[in-house]
Design a protein around this motif. Structure first.
Motif, PDB file in Angstrom:
ATOM      1  N   ARG A  37     -23.001  71.729 -18.013  1.00 46.91           N
ATOM      2  CA  ARG A  37     -23.877  72.589 -18.824  1.00 46.91           C
ATOM      3  C   ARG A  37     -23.429  72.659 -20.276  1.00 46.91           C
ATOM      4  O   ARG A  37     -23.368  73.720 -20.877  1.00 46.91           O
ATOM      5  N   GLY A  38     -23.065  71.513 -20.800  1.00 43.90           N
ATOM      6  CA  GLY A  38     -22.711  71.407 -22.212  1.00 43.90           C
ATOM      7  C   GLY A  38     -21.288  71.792 -22.548  1.00 43.90           C
ATOM      8  O   GLY A  38     -20.873  71.669 -23.692  1.00 43.90           O
ATOM      9  N   ALA A  39     -20.537  72.264 -21.580  1.00 48.85           N
ATOM     10  CA  ALA A  39     -19.154  72.653 -21.847  1.00 48.85           C
ATOM     11  C   ALA A  39     -18.202  71.630 -21.230  1.00 48.85           C
ATOM     12  O   ALA A  39     -18.413  71.180 -20.102  1.00 48.85           O
ATOM     13  N   GLU A  40     -17.184  71.275 -21.983  1.00 49.95           N
ATOM     14  CA  GLU A  40     -16.190  70.331 -21.484  1.00 49.95           C
ATOM     15  C   GLU A  40     -15.076  71.100 -20.781  1.00 49.95           C
ATOM     16  O   GLU A  40     -14.644  72.161 -21.235  1.00 49.95           O
ATOM     17  N   TYR A  41     -14.642  70.586 -19.633  1.00 48.04           N
ATOM     18  CA  TYR A  41     -13.514  71.203 -18.943  1.00 48.04           C
ATOM     19  C   TYR A  41     -12.633  70.112 -18.345  1.00 48.04           C
ATOM     20  O   TYR A  41     -13.086  69.009 -18.070  1.00 48.04           O
ATOM     21  N   ALA A  42     -11.367  70.447 -18.171  1.00 44.28           N
ATOM     22  CA  ALA A  42     -10.399  69.478 -17.672  1.00 44.28           C
ATOM     23  C   ALA A  42     -10.329  69.549 -16.150  1.00 44.28           C
ATOM     24  O   ALA A  42     -10.326  70.628 -15.568  1.00 44.28           O
ATOM     25  N   VAL A  43     -10.290  68.387 -15.531  1.00 44.62           N
ATOM     26  CA  VAL A  43     -10.062  68.285 -14.101  1.00 44.62           C
ATOM     27  C   VAL A  43      -8.634  67.771 -13.955  1.00 44.62           C
ATOM     28  O   VAL A  43      -8.363  66.591 -14.145  1.00 44.62           O
ATOM     29  N   ASP A  44      -7.705  68.696 -13.675  1.00 51.33           N
ATOM     30  CA  ASP A  44      -6.288  68.331 -13.623  1.00 51.33           C
ATOM     31  C   ASP A  44      -5.929  67.597 -12.339  1.00 51.33           C
ATOM     32  O   ASP A  44      -5.039  66.763 -12.335  1.00 51.33           O
ATOM     33  N   PHE A  45      -6.586  67.949 -11.243  1.00 53.82           N
ATOM     34  CA  PHE A  45      -6.286  67.324  -9.964  1.00 53.82           C
ATOM     35  C   PHE A  45      -7.487  66.496  -9.520  1.00 53.82           C
ATOM     36  O   PHE A  45      -8.583  67.010  -9.371  1.00 53.82           O
ATOM     37  N   VAL A  46      -7.238  65.214  -9.313  1.00 51.07           N
ATOM     38  CA  VAL A  46      -8.292  64.272  -8.973  1.00 51.07           C
ATOM     39  C   VAL A  46      -8.469  64.252  -7.446  1.00 51.07           C
ATOM     40  O   VAL A  46      -7.493  64.196  -6.706  1.00 51.07           O
ATOM     41  N   PRO A  47      -9.729  64.303  -6.957  1.00 50.50           N
ATOM     42  CA  PRO A  47      -9.941  64.235  -5.512  1.00 50.50           C
ATOM     43  C   PRO A  47      -9.621  62.847  -4.971  1.00 50.50           C
ATOM     44  O   PRO A  47     -10.033  61.834  -5.539  1.00 50.50           O
ATOM     45  N   LYS A  48      -8.874  62.810  -3.880  1.00 50.53           N
ATOM     46  CA  LYS A  48      -8.493  61.567  -3.206  1.00 50.53           C
ATOM     47  C   LYS A  48      -8.608  61.780  -1.706  1.00 50.53           C
ATOM     48  O   LYS A  48      -8.830  62.885  -1.234  1.00 50.53           O
ATOM     49  N   LEU A  49      -8.415  60.717  -0.952  1.00 55.44           N
ATOM     50  CA  LEU A  49      -8.335  60.795   0.505  1.00 55.44           C
ATOM     51  C   LEU A  49      -6.967  60.300   0.931  1.00 55.44           C
ATOM     52  O   LEU A  49      -6.436  59.346   0.361  1.00 55.44           O
ATOM     53  N   MET A  50      -6.398  60.951   1.937  1.00 60.91           N
ATOM     54  CA  MET A  50      -5.153  60.473   2.519  1.00 60.91           C
ATOM     55  C   MET A  50      -5.446  59.990   3.932  1.00 60.91           C
ATOM     56  O   MET A  50      -5.963  60.735   4.756  1.00 60.91           O
ATOM     57  N   LEU A  51      -5.135  58.734   4.180  1.00 58.00           N
ATOM     58  CA  LEU A  51      -5.307  58.139   5.506  1.00 58.00           C
ATOM     59  C   LEU A  51      -3.933  58.083   6.165  1.00 58.00           C
ATOM     60  O   LEU A  51      -2.962  57.664   5.531  1.00 58.00           O
ATOM     61  N   THR A  52      -3.861  58.485   7.427  1.00 57.09           N
ATOM     62  CA  THR A  52      -2.623  58.414   8.185  1.00 57.09           C
ATOM     63  C   THR A  52      -2.853  57.552   9.413  1.00 57.09           C
ATOM     64  O   THR A  52      -3.803  57.781  10.163  1.00 57.09           O
ATOM     65  N   ILE A  53      -1.992  56.573   9.589  1.00 57.38           N
ATOM     66  CA  ILE A  53      -2.075  55.664  10.730  1.00 57.38           C
ATOM     67  C   ILE A  53      -0.687  55.573  11.352  1.00 57.38           C
ATOM     68  O   ILE A  53       0.304  55.408  10.640  1.00 57.38           O
ATOM     69  N   LEU A  54      -0.620  55.690  12.669  1.00 64.24           N
ATOM     70  CA  LEU A  54       0.622  55.475  13.396  1.00 64.24           C
ATOM     71  C   LEU A  54       0.572  54.066  13.969  1.00 64.24           C
ATOM     72  O   LEU A  54      -0.436  53.669  14.546  1.00 64.24           O
ATOM     73  N   ALA A  55       1.662  53.313  13.785  1.00 67.58           N
ATOM     74  CA  ALA A  55       1.628  51.906  14.177  1.00 67.58           C
ATOM     75  C   ALA A  55       2.959  51.449  14.744  1.00 67.58           C
ATOM     76  O   ALA A  55       4.023  51.953  14.363  1.00 67.58           O
ATOM     77  N   ALA A  56       2.881  50.473  15.629  1.00 69.18           N
ATOM     78  CA  ALA A  56       4.082  49.796  16.111  1.00 69.18           C
ATOM     79  C   ALA A  56       4.668  49.005  14.946  1.00 69.18           C
ATOM     80  O   ALA A  56       3.945  48.569  14.043  1.00 69.18           O
ATOM     81  N   ASP A  57       5.980  48.823  14.967  1.00 72.13           N
ATOM     82  CA  ASP A  57       6.669  48.147  13.853  1.00 72.13           C
ATOM     83  C   ASP A  57       6.074  46.783  13.516  1.00 72.13           C
ATOM     84  O   ASP A  57       5.974  46.426  12.350  1.00 72.13           O
ATOM     85  N   ASN A  58       5.651  46.036  14.525  1.00 70.70           N
ATOM     86  CA  ASN A  58       5.144  44.684  14.275  1.00 70.70           C
ATOM     87  C   ASN A  58       3.745  44.657  13.655  1.00 70.70           C
ATOM     88  O   ASN A  58       3.277  43.610  13.254  1.00 70.70           O
ATOM     89  N   ARG A  59       3.067  45.785  13.550  1.00 66.36           N
ATOM     90  CA  ARG A  59       1.714  45.828  12.958  1.00 66.36           C
ATOM     91  C   ARG A  59       1.705  46.349  11.521  1.00 66.36           C
ATOM     92  O   ARG A  59       0.686  46.298  10.845  1.00 66.36           O
ATOM     93  N   VAL A  60       2.826  46.866  11.048  1.00 67.02           N
ATOM     94  CA  VAL A  60       2.860  47.560   9.756  1.00 67.02           C
ATOM     95  C   VAL A  60       2.418  46.672   8.601  1.00 67.02           C
ATOM     96  O   VAL A  60       1.579  47.071   7.788  1.00 67.02           O
ATOM     97  N   ASP A  61       2.955  45.468   8.495  1.00 67.97           N
ATOM     98  CA  ASP A  61       2.638  44.600   7.352  1.00 67.97           C
ATOM     99  C   ASP A  61       1.149  44.291   7.260  1.00 67.97           C
ATOM    100  O   ASP A  61       0.561  44.361   6.181  1.00 67.97           O
ATOM    101  N   GLU A  62       0.519  43.947   8.383  1.00 66.79           N
ATOM    102  CA  GLU A  62      -0.905  43.615   8.326  1.00 66.79           C
ATOM    103  C   GLU A  62      -1.751  44.841   8.012  1.00 66.79           C
ATOM    104  O   GLU A  62      -2.767  44.740   7.321  1.00 66.79           O
TER     105      GLU A  62
END
Length: 112
Positions: free
Chosen positions: A47-72
């Protein structure tokens, strides 16, 4: 076993999900998070006013994996999330001591 946490842009979720399902990842958890890194937020106009967005919205993905699958899995996340611009995100891999499936009582790799 490892826990893979990745912070990505929300608009890259579909691409990351496609890359992960293509390599057979069957389960992941997504959390909406807010934060900043080197990009330090940004300015927006409302509405014509400038404001600062200090924290940017992101997504955090969590995956549990066996050691041999981590790299891929890490490569798939990076391929799906990379735009080449600042703010693409980070991937953290940490050791996981124990996993227990509550429903069945399975422990370890079989609980993933």
């Amino acid at each position: 076993m490892k826990r893979i946490d990745s912070i990505i842009r929300p608009q890259n979720l579909d691409s990351v999900k496609e890359h992960l399902t293509a390599i057979g990842v069957e389960a992941l958890t997504i959390t909406e998070v807010r934060g900043f890194g080197r990009q330090k937020g940004h300015s927006e106009f409302y509405r014509g006013a400038e404001y600062a967005v200090d924290f940017v919205p992101k997504l955090m993905l969590t995956i549990l994996a066996a050691d041999n699958r981590v790299d891929e899995i890490v490569k798939a996340i990076a391929a799906g999330a990379r735009t080449g611009k600042m703010g693409d995100g980070k991937i953290f891999v940490t050791p996981l001591d124990e996993v227990v499936r509550i429903r069945t009582g399975e422990v370890g790799d079989s609980a993933i």
